[in-house]
Scaffold this active site. Structure first.
Site, short mmCIF file in Angstrom:
data_model
loop_
_atom_site.label_atom_id
_atom_site.label_comp_id
_atom_site.label_asym_id
_atom_site.label_seq_id
_atom_site.Cartn_x
_atom_site.Cartn_y
_atom_site.Cartn_z
N ASN A 163 0.83 -1.20 0.00
CA ASN A 163 0.00 0.00 0.00
C ASN A 163 0.86 1.26 0.00
OD1 ASN A 163 -1.87 2.10 0.54
ND2 ASN A 163 -3.24 0.68 1.57
N ASP A 164 1.49 1.54 1.13
CA ASP A 164 2.21 2.80 1.28
C ASP A 164 3.38 2.93 0.30
OD1 ASP A 164 0.54 3.51 3.43
OD2 ASP A 164 1.75 2.30 4.80
N VAL A 165 4.02 1.81 -0.05
CA VAL A 165 5.21 1.87 -0.91
C VAL A 165 4.86 2.15 -2.37
CG1 VAL A 165 6.56 0.40 0.61
CG2 VAL A 165 5.24 -0.63 -1.26
#
Length: 464
Positions: free
Chosen positions: A390-392
């Site tokens: 998600n965040d990456v």
């Protein structure tokens, strides 16, 4: 005679550590490297025990044997029972135990000084530093364990934590230097106060750090434990503790710097606990909608693709989907599709988490692309499968200055022709921010458990 043999055994043990550490740099040799390092540790422990026979009589071998048996039992059970998804938590917990050991050794030494044993400035500074570092590593690792386990209450942090951390650090540093210069001023109250402040600093330094930044924290705490062990080795004139601690401390610092670069943070921000930001994103999801893809449509896209990249994340680990992901890779390659894996340095919950996970399912190491190579390969890729990450892959890291992940280098999956995100729900990632990628025109969602979705995809692909 005993001294010469002891030094030789310590030297051999250290060589095993160095070779083992070198072999850990590649999944192909990591197993042998781990075995070599373990052999070096066993040799170091036995040398420390039997080397004492050449000096003053030792009468506590029974206690040592019980402690060794207990430690070996816990280690074996943990190695057998703990799943790969829980490995980051285990690393944090074991790292905390290492810090606690250093703290205990330093306290024992200080008790001797309270009894009137004289010590030089250098020795006192070393002991007090070992106490501080061991305590910080202990409580800091416990907080990291709680965050990774999901049992830590994020409200348990101090206001203005960055300023408080700097103040605490200055107070402790001044106290260490003052009491090292004035050993006669050392009292039981000082020792207890230093222990409390050190333990509290470990809590205050890690508690404000965002969960998405845990890989950096784990690397840094691991380095602290190594430095603490090296200091304890100096105090007890134990060469294997000294050399082993130096190796762990140095490698931990190098890894911390690499992780900081991957997160676009500075080491100074780590030290003051100003990590992961508390600012909220300025974006607003509003009435945005996402497009879903069916299993059969995705199977057709993959079958006729030329180049496919897989972006693994923690969701892949949680679902234990690495083996079926490997099945998909083999099936696609049989169809003439090139498949590679785009690995972000901080994907997962600890450094190298995804590399270890994929190596477990026999994915060839040359298929794992680091951040720079992955971003080059993403340009023009036919399909990108984002599985549990998600965040990456969140574009907010480049576009939204109000986001807590702003400035973090990401995998630029939006440069591919088609992006398919495997996800259980629309809940935000570990950093707590929504992902704009999900709402882009070229992105489609495949909701469900990653393992079940991949298994269904493998079945569909075989029937196309």
């Amino acid at each position: 005679m005993y001294s010469s043999i002891t030094d030789l055994c310590y030297l051999i043990s250290t060589v095993f550590f160095i070779i083992g550490l070198k072999r850990l740099s590649s999944p192909k040799t990591a197993t042998k490297g781990n075995a070599l390092a373990a052999t070096g540790m066993i040799l170091g422990i036995l040398t420390a025990l039997f080397g004492a026979l050449g000096g003053e009589p030792v009468n506590n071998y029974g206690v040592i044997a019980v402690a060794l048996a207990l430690g070996i039992t816990i280690g074996l059970i943990a190695a057998k029972k703990v799943e790969m998804t829980a490995m980051p938590e285990l690393v944090s917990l074991f790292n905390g135990f290492g810090g606690a050991g250093t703290l205990a050794l330093a306290v024992v030494e200080l008790v001797g000084y309270l009894s009137g044993v004289e010590a030089s400035f250098g020795v006192l500074l070393t002991v007090l530093s070992a106490l501080f570092i061991g305590a910080v590593s202990f409580t800091g690792s416990l907080v990291a364990f709680g965050k990774l386990k999901g049992i830590w209450n994020e409200k348990l942090k101090l206001p203005f934590s960055a300023y408080i951390n700097v103040l605490l650090l200055l107070i402790v540093m001044i106290a260490l230097i003052y009491y090292s210069i004035n050993p006669s001023a050392i009292s039981l109250g000082f020792v207890l106060g230093l222990i409390f402040l050190s333990l509290f600093y470990g809590f205050s330094f890690v508690s404000p750090i965002g969960g998405g930044d845990m890989p950096v924290v784990i690397a840094f705490l691991n380095s602290l434990t190594g430095i603490g062990a090296a200091l304890a080795g100096i105090v007890y004139t134990n060469n294997v503790m000294l050399f082993g601690g130096i190796l762990v401390g140095a490698s931990g610092i190098i890894l911390t710097v690499l992780m900081c670069n991957a997160m676009n943070r500075s080491l100074a921000q780590v030290l003051v606990g100003n990590f992961g930001g508390t600012s909220s994103s300025s974006s607003d999801d509003g009435d945005k909608v996402v497009k879903e893809v069916t299993m059969s449509d995705l199977a057709v896209q993959l079958k006729y693709a030329k180049r496919v990249l897989v972006v693994p994340g923690y969701g892949l680990a949680v679902a234990q989907a690495q083996h079926v992901c490997r099945e998909l890779e083999v099936l696609l390659e049989d169809e003439g599709v090139e498949v590679k894996y785009a690995i972000h340095p901080v994907a997962g919950r600890m450094p190298g988490h995804m590399n270890v996970l994929l190596a477990e399912s026999d994915v060839p190491y040359e298929k794992l692309l680091d951040l720079d190579d992955a971003n080059k390969s993403l340009e023009g890729a036919d399909v990108v499968l984002v599985i549990g990450a998600n965040d990456v892959v969140n574009p907010a890291a480049k576009t939204d200055s109000g986001s807590p992940i702003y400035g973090m280098p990401i995998l630029e999956v939006e440069n591919a022709h088609q992006v398919v995100v495997f996800k259980r729900s629309m809940n935000p990632g570990y950093a707590g921010v929504q992902n704009e990628l999900f709402f882009k025109d070229k992105t489609k969602m495949l909701f469900g458990d990653a393992k079940q979705s991949l298994s269904g995809l493998v079945k569909e692909l075989a029937e196309v």
